[in-house]
Design a protein around this motif. Sequence first.
Motif, PDB file in Angstrom:
ATOM      1  N   ASP A  21       0.827  -1.203   0.000  1.00 53.50           N
ATOM      2  CA  ASP A  21       0.000   0.000   0.000  1.00 53.50           C
ATOM      3  C   ASP A  21       0.866   1.260   0.000  1.00 53.50           C
ATOM      4  O   ASP A  21       0.572   2.235  -0.706  1.00 53.50           O
ATOM      5  CB  ASP A  21      -0.927   0.010   1.216  1.00 53.50           C
ATOM      6  CG  ASP A  21      -2.069  -0.987   1.102  1.00 53.50           C
ATOM      7  OD1 ASP A  21      -2.306  -1.492  -0.023  1.00 53.50           O
ATOM      8  OD2 ASP A  21      -2.704  -1.282   2.128  1.00 53.50           O
ATOM      9  N   ALA A  22       1.942   1.230   0.798  1.00 55.52           N
ATOM     10  CA  ALA A  22       2.842   2.388   0.870  1.00 55.52           C
ATOM     11  C   ALA A  22       3.542   2.616  -0.470  1.00 55.52           C
ATOM     12  O   ALA A  22       3.707   3.760  -0.915  1.00 55.52           O
ATOM     13  CB  ALA A  22       3.873   2.188   1.981  1.00 55.52           C
ATOM     14  N   ALA A  27       4.271   5.660  -5.324  1.00 55.96           N
ATOM     15  CA  ALA A  27       4.410   5.627  -6.772  1.00 55.96           C
ATOM     16  C   ALA A  27       3.450   6.607  -7.435  1.00 55.96           C
ATOM     17  O   ALA A  27       3.800   7.287  -8.408  1.00 55.96           O
ATOM     18  CB  ALA A  27       4.178   4.213  -7.295  1.00 55.96           C
ATOM     19  N   LYS A  28       2.233   6.689  -6.933  1.00 54.49           N
ATOM     20  CA  LYS A  28       1.260   7.634  -7.479  1.00 54.49           C
ATOM     21  C   LYS A  28       1.706   9.067  -7.242  1.00 54.49           C
ATOM     22  O   LYS A  28       1.593   9.925  -8.130  1.00 54.49           O
ATOM     23  CB  LYS A  28      -0.107   7.390  -6.847  1.00 54.49           C
ATOM     24  CG  LYS A  28      -0.780   6.104  -7.316  1.00 54.49           C
ATOM     25  CD  LYS A  28      -2.086   5.863  -6.591  1.00 54.49           C
ATOM     26  CE  LYS A  28      -2.721   4.543  -7.038  1.00 54.49           C
ATOM     27  NZ  LYS A  28      -3.966   4.244  -6.284  1.00 54.49           N
ATOM     28  N   GLY A 139      10.166  10.516   1.074  1.00 53.60           N
ATOM     29  CA  GLY A 139      10.305   9.069   0.966  1.00 53.60           C
ATOM     30  C   GLY A 139       9.716   8.313   2.140  1.00 53.60           C
ATOM     31  O   GLY A 139       9.300   8.900   3.147  1.00 53.60           O
ATOM     32  N   VAL A 140       9.690   6.988   2.005  1.00 55.02           N
ATOM     33  CA  VAL A 140       9.070   6.112   3.000  1.00 55.02           C
ATOM     34  C   VAL A 140      10.097   5.109   3.514  1.00 55.02           C
ATOM     35  O   VAL A 140      10.849   4.520   2.735  1.00 55.02           O
ATOM     36  CB  VAL A 140       7.872   5.354   2.382  1.00 55.02           C
ATOM     37  CG1 VAL A 140       7.304   4.337   3.372  1.00 55.02           C
ATOM     38  CG2 VAL A 140       6.790   6.332   1.951  1.00 55.02           C
ATOM     39  N   LEU A 141      10.105   4.921   4.827  1.00 48.56           N
ATOM     40  CA  LEU A 141      10.989   3.953   5.461  1.00 48.56           C
ATOM     41  C   LEU A 141      10.153   2.850   6.103  1.00 48.56           C
ATOM     42  O   LEU A 141       9.215   3.122   6.849  1.00 48.56           O
ATOM     43  CB  LEU A 141      11.843   4.618   6.544  1.00 48.56           C
ATOM     44  CG  LEU A 141      12.745   3.690   7.366  1.00 48.56           C
ATOM     45  CD1 LEU A 141      13.893   3.160   6.512  1.00 48.56           C
ATOM     46  CD2 LEU A 141      13.288   4.412   8.589  1.00 48.56           C
ATOM     47  N   SER A 142      10.498   1.603   5.804  1.00 49.07           N
ATOM     48  CA  SER A 142       9.836   0.443   6.407  1.00 49.07           C
ATOM     49  C   SER A 142      10.833  -0.247   7.329  1.00 49.07           C
ATOM     50  O   SER A 142      11.874  -0.732   6.873  1.00 49.07           O
ATOM     51  CB  SER A 142       9.373  -0.522   5.308  1.00 49.07           C
ATOM     52  OG  SER A 142       8.838  -1.713   5.863  1.00 49.07           O
ATOM     53  N   VAL A 143      10.521  -0.277   8.623  1.00 55.62           N
ATOM     54  CA  VAL A 143      11.411  -0.869   9.628  1.00 55.62           C
ATOM     55  C   VAL A 143      10.738  -2.095  10.239  1.00 55.62           C
ATOM     56  O   VAL A 143       9.595  -2.026  10.696  1.00 55.62           O
ATOM     57  CB  VAL A 143      11.733   0.140  10.750  1.00 55.62           C
ATOM     58  CG1 VAL A 143      12.650  -0.499  11.794  1.00 55.62           C
ATOM     59  CG2 VAL A 143      12.378   1.394  10.185  1.00 55.62           C
ATOM     60  N   LEU A 144      11.453  -3.206  10.245  1.00 54.92           N
ATOM     61  CA  LEU A 144      10.976  -4.429  10.870  1.00 54.92           C
ATOM     62  C   LEU A 144      12.060  -4.918  11.816  1.00 54.92           C
ATOM     63  O   LEU A 144      13.212  -5.104  11.409  1.00 54.92           O
ATOM     64  CB  LEU A 144      10.685  -5.498   9.811  1.00 54.92           C
ATOM     65  CG  LEU A 144      10.120  -6.836  10.297  1.00 54.92           C
ATOM     66  CD1 LEU A 144       8.719  -6.659  10.880  1.00 54.92           C
ATOM     67  CD2 LEU A 144      10.086  -7.852   9.156  1.00 54.92           C
ATOM     68  N   ALA A 145      11.712  -5.091  13.098  1.00 57.67           N
ATOM     69  CA  ALA A 145      12.713  -5.471  14.092  1.00 57.67           C
ATOM     70  C   ALA A 145      12.108  -6.397  15.138  1.00 57.67           C
ATOM     71  O   ALA A 145      10.887  -6.469  15.301  1.00 57.67           O
ATOM     72  CB  ALA A 145      13.291  -4.223  14.762  1.00 57.67           C
ATOM     73  N   ALA A 146      12.971  -7.085  15.850  1.00 61.25           N
ATOM     74  CA  ALA A 146      12.545  -8.056  16.858  1.00 61.25           C
ATOM     75  C   ALA A 146      11.851  -7.362  18.019  1.00 61.25           C
ATOM     76  O   ALA A 146      12.319  -6.340  18.530  1.00 61.25           O
ATOM     77  CB  ALA A 146      13.753  -8.836  17.369  1.00 61.25           C
ATOM     78  N   VAL A 201       6.039   9.047  12.138  1.00 57.69           N
ATOM     79  CA  VAL A 201       5.573   7.663  12.244  1.00 57.69           C
ATOM     80  C   VAL A 201       4.165   7.586  11.675  1.00 57.69           C
ATOM     81  O   VAL A 201       3.230   8.180  12.203  1.00 57.69           O
ATOM     82  CB  VAL A 201       5.590   7.173  13.703  1.00 57.69           C
ATOM     83  CG1 VAL A 201       4.980   5.777  13.812  1.00 57.69           C
ATOM     84  CG2 VAL A 201       7.023   7.162  14.231  1.00 57.69           C
ATOM     85  N   ALA A 202       4.019   6.837  10.570  1.00 57.07           N
ATOM     86  CA  ALA A 202       2.729   6.742   9.895  1.00 57.07           C
ATOM     87  C   ALA A 202       1.917   5.550  10.370  1.00 57.07           C
ATOM     88  O   ALA A 202       0.678   5.594  10.348  1.00 57.07           O
ATOM     89  CB  ALA A 202       2.936   6.646   8.379  1.00 57.07           C
TER      90      ALA A 202
END
Length: 261
Positions: A21-22, A27-28, A139-146, A201-202
Motif C-alpha cells: 500500500d505504501a 508511486a502515485k 520518501g518512505v521507510l519500512s522498519v521491521l525489528a525483533a 511515524v505513519a
Amino acid sequence: MSDLRPRASLRTAVVWEVLKDALDRRAKAAGHEAHGGQGVLDVLDTGGGSGNFAVPVAGLGHRVTVVDPSPNALFALERRAAEAGVADRVRGVQGDAHGLFDVVERGGYDVVLCHGVLEYVDDPAEGLGNAVAALRPGGVLSVLAAGLGGAVLARALAGHFKEARRALDDPDGRWGEGDPVPHRFTAEQLTALVGDAGLTVAAVHGVRVFADLVPGVLVDTEPGAMEALLKLEAAAAELPAFHSVATQLHVLGEARGTAEA
C-alpha cells in the motif's frame, strides 16, 4: 505475495500488505509530481538477503537495490530474481548498514526497507540514521525489528522462566549469553528511534503475534486454519494491545518534503 510459500506468508503477510500500500501511494505521488500517472520507484533494501521482499517489490515494476554482507545471499538473490523474471530491476551489492554510503547513493531512494537489521547492528540509532539518509524528500521507510514482548512470552511458554525474566529486565532484551539476537525493542522504543531520526511515524504493526505460538501441526492439518490465522494476524496487527506480545514490530515512517521530479 506470489514469491512466498503459505507457511512463510504467516511471517510476512502483514508487512507485505502495509508495504505494498505504501509503495502504491508513493508511486502515485512520484508519478504525479514527475509527469502524471504511476511512477517507478527506486527502492533500497538494506540487509535484504536473498530477496524475500526485494523480488516481489521488483515484480510491481520498481527498481530495487539490495545491500547485504553475505555473498551467498546475494547469489541466491540473483538466482531468485532471474527465476521471477525481474533480474533487470534487481541489483545486489555487498555491504552493511554501517558503511551504507560506501556502496549506495545518499538521498537516492524513494523507499528504504530496513528489515531485520537493527537487531544486529552495534548502534541501532546510527543504523537507522543511515537508512533515513538514503531517502529522498517525501520518501518512505519500512522498519521491521525483533519485539521484546514476543521473546519474553516465548521463553516463558517454553518453561524458561529465568530467561524470560532476564529478557524482561535486560536493556537490550536478551535472555542470556546464548541469545542470538543482540537487540530487541518495544513499540515505544522503535517508534522513538524512527521519530528521533526525523521521520513521521505513519503506522505501527505487530507481526507474528500468534504465528510463532500456534502448533505447526494445527495449521498444517486443520482445514482452513492457515487462512483463518492469516486473517487473525491481520486483525490484531494494528491493535496496540497486541504490539507488546508480537515477535516482530513493523514501523512505517515518512520523510518530510515532496518527491523530486
